[in-house]
Write an enzyme that holds these catalytic residues in place. Structure first.
Site, short mmCIF file in Angstrom:
data_model
loop_
_atom_site.label_atom_id
_atom_site.label_comp_id
_atom_site.label_asym_id
_atom_site.label_seq_id
_atom_site.Cartn_x
_atom_site.Cartn_y
_atom_site.Cartn_z
CG HIS A 25 -0.35 0.08 2.51
ND1 HIS A 25 0.11 1.26 3.05
CD2 HIS A 25 -0.10 -0.88 3.41
CE1 HIS A 25 0.63 1.02 4.24
NE2 HIS A 25 0.52 -0.28 4.48
CE LYS A 50 -10.69 -9.76 6.19
NZ LYS A 50 -10.25 -8.93 5.09
NE ARG A 64 -1.45 -9.24 -4.14
CZ ARG A 64 -2.40 -8.81 -3.31
NH1 ARG A 64 -2.28 -7.66 -2.72
NH2 ARG A 64 -3.46 -9.54 -3.08
CB SER A 88 4.24 -3.77 -20.50
OG SER A 88 5.27 -4.69 -20.20
#
Length: 150
Positions: free
Chosen positions: A17, A43, A92, A129
């Site tokens: 982050h 949670k 990611r 890319s």
């Protein structure tokens, strides 16, 4: 003043982050980032809310353009409350992007607030890319995808 909301449950060991937030500020994507730690009582987390807030605040000591807070409820409601211009999210890999893209579309439909994606770490720039090529190959929408900047 362009304000971004960066959300998550976070913990003291959260990685990635910091690179996203610093890149968003450095490239002028945002002038201010609010890190909103979502409270989800259903949670289970290893660390309590106070521990998480303190750990994240420690990272940004001395950075006046980053505010750290918690919120309860819907992300879009909190984004509207703080008058965020957009929601900032990190990705990611392709599964991350697919999951986040669906959430981004729901947020946009509910509130009109767009989501901007950045890759989590500069070391993954070479992947960006190839990820874009993969997304294009499968005719995926990349309109919200902003690759990392140097």
């Amino acid at each position: 003043m362009i304000k971004a909301l960066f959300t998550g449950t976070f913990d003291p060991f959260t990685i990635g982050h910091d690179a996203i937030i610093r890149r968003a500020l450095a490239c002028g994507l945002a002038n201010e980032v609010v890190i909103g730690i979502g409270i989800n009582n259903n949670k289970k987390t290893l660390f309590g809310l106070d521990e998480r807030l303190e750990a994240i605040r420690r990272i940004y000591t001395g950075e006046p353009r980053v505010k750290v807070t918690s919120y309860d409820g819907l992300t879009v409601d909190f984004a509207a409350e703080i008058k965020a211009d957009f929601i900032l999210r990190g990705i990611r890999n392709l599964p991350d992007y697919e999951y986040e893209k669906n959430n981004a579309e729901i947020n946009r439909l509910m509130s009109g607030i767009e989501t901007v994606f950045l890759f989590t770490e500069p070391s993954l720039e070479h992947i960006s890319s190839s990820l874009v090529r993969e997304l294009l190959k499968y005719k995926k929408d990349i309109s919200h995808l902003i690759p990392t900047t140097k």
